[in-house]
Design a protein around this motif. Structure first.
Motif, PDB file in Angstrom:
ATOM      1  N   ARG A 136      91.135  36.308  54.043  1.00 48.71           N
ATOM      2  CA  ARG A 136      91.035  35.957  55.465  1.00 48.71           C
ATOM      3  C   ARG A 136      90.682  34.486  55.632  1.00 48.71           C
ATOM      4  O   ARG A 136      91.232  33.807  56.496  1.00 48.71           O
ATOM      5  N   VAL A 137      89.773  33.970  54.797  1.00 50.22           N
ATOM      6  CA  VAL A 137      89.403  32.552  54.867  1.00 50.22           C
ATOM      7  C   VAL A 137      90.614  31.692  54.518  1.00 50.22           C
ATOM      8  O   VAL A 137      90.916  30.707  55.212  1.00 50.22           O
ATOM      9  N   ALA A 138      91.325  32.039  53.461  1.00 49.46           N
ATOM     10  CA  ALA A 138      92.500  31.263  53.053  1.00 49.46           C
ATOM     11  C   ALA A 138      93.553  31.238  54.154  1.00 49.46           C
ATOM     12  O   ALA A 138      94.181  30.196  54.402  1.00 49.46           O
ATOM     13  N   ARG A 139      93.746  32.360  54.832  1.00 47.78           N
ATOM     14  CA  ARG A 139      94.723  32.427  55.922  1.00 47.78           C
ATOM     15  C   ARG A 139      94.326  31.490  57.063  1.00 47.78           C
ATOM     16  O   ARG A 139      95.147  30.764  57.607  1.00 47.78           O
ATOM     17  N   ARG A 140      93.030  31.479  57.424  1.00 47.23           N
ATOM     18  CA  ARG A 140      92.547  30.597  58.499  1.00 47.23           C
ATOM     19  C   ARG A 140      92.684  29.124  58.120  1.00 47.23           C
ATOM     20  O   ARG A 140      93.073  28.298  58.937  1.00 47.23           O
ATOM     21  N   VAL A 141      92.358  28.793  56.879  1.00 45.05           N
ATOM     22  CA  VAL A 141      92.488  27.408  56.420  1.00 45.05           C
ATOM     23  C   VAL A 141      93.954  26.982  56.463  1.00 45.05           C
ATOM     24  O   VAL A 141      94.276  25.866  56.909  1.00 45.05           O
ATOM     25  N   ASP A 142      94.866  27.849  56.035  1.00 44.74           N
ATOM     26  CA  ASP A 142      96.296  27.528  56.085  1.00 44.74           C
ATOM     27  C   ASP A 142      96.766  27.292  57.514  1.00 44.74           C
ATOM     28  O   ASP A 142      97.554  26.372  57.776  1.00 44.74           O
ATOM     29  N   GLU A 143      96.290  28.119  58.460  1.00 41.00           N
ATOM     30  CA  GLU A 143      96.656  27.929  59.875  1.00 41.00           C
ATOM     31  C   GLU A 143      96.149  26.584  60.390  1.00 41.00           C
ATOM     32  O   GLU A 143      96.866  25.862  61.086  1.00 41.00           O
ATOM     33  N   LEU A 144      94.916  26.249  60.051  1.00 39.36           N
ATOM     34  CA  LEU A 144      94.322  24.985  60.485  1.00 39.36           C
ATOM     35  C   LEU A 144      95.080  23.798  59.904  1.00 39.36           C
ATOM     36  O   LEU A 144      95.405  22.828  60.615  1.00 39.36           O
TER      37      LEU A 144
END
Length: 178
Positions: A136-144
């Protein structure tokens, strides 16, 4: 379709393996541990599908060969012995492996037939739907980062270094501390 039980005993140190739980009485027949890959309500079969490989209770398996989150159903044998038309009840347990490397019993059900799936199935489905925190953290960082890249493509080339420095300063100063 009959599925064979995987019986692995890798020559690895204990901290690199997972030992499956054993809740059955000694010598109890028909016991297994199923590591769940997926759990869903199968409307055609009018019941829950709990899919994954079978292992012997107490077997050791290399941690890197198992899914995350690690959820398992244990068929622990008879919980009540029956005779004649009073059939034996069998015990089923839903387990979760945590970061502290221990098994936690989440749900147990006993039944003379497939009714136990209606107790364990919905819980297993919810647990398997929750992605691990790292994903979930990796997904948010990728979106950012995708948003930043999109914005930077529209930025004038001479301003890009100053914009990057300002973003870094604001992130370090305010956003991370909050």
């Amino acid at each position: 379709m009959q599925q064979s039980i995987v019986n692995t005993a890798p020559d690895l140190p204990d901290n690199a393996t997972v030992k499956f739980p054993i809740s059955a009485q000694r010598g109890e027949p028909l016991t297994y541990v199923r590591v769940l890959d997926r759990a869903f309500l199968d409307r055609k079969a009018m019941g829950w599908r709990l899919d994954g490989p079978l292992y012997r209770p107490g077997a050791r398996v290399a941690r890197n060969l198992l899914p995350s989150p690690l959820i398992a159903v244990e068929a622990a044998g008879r919980s009540r012995v029956g005779r004649g038309h009073n059939r034996s009840e069998y015990l089923y347990l839903l387990w979760q492996w945590d970061e502290a490397e221990t098994w936690h019993e989440l749900v147990r059900a006993s039944s003379t037939n497939w009714d136990w799936q209606w107790t364990l199935g919905p819980v297993a489905e919810r647990l398997l739907a929750i992605a691990p925190i790292e994903e979930r953290v990796a997904r948010r960082v990728d979106e950012l980062l995708a948003t930043i890249d999109r914005t930077m493509r529209e930025c004038e080339p001479a301003l890009k270094p100053m914009v990057c420095a300002a973003v870094e300063e604001r992130l370090v100063a305010g956003r991370v501390a909050a």
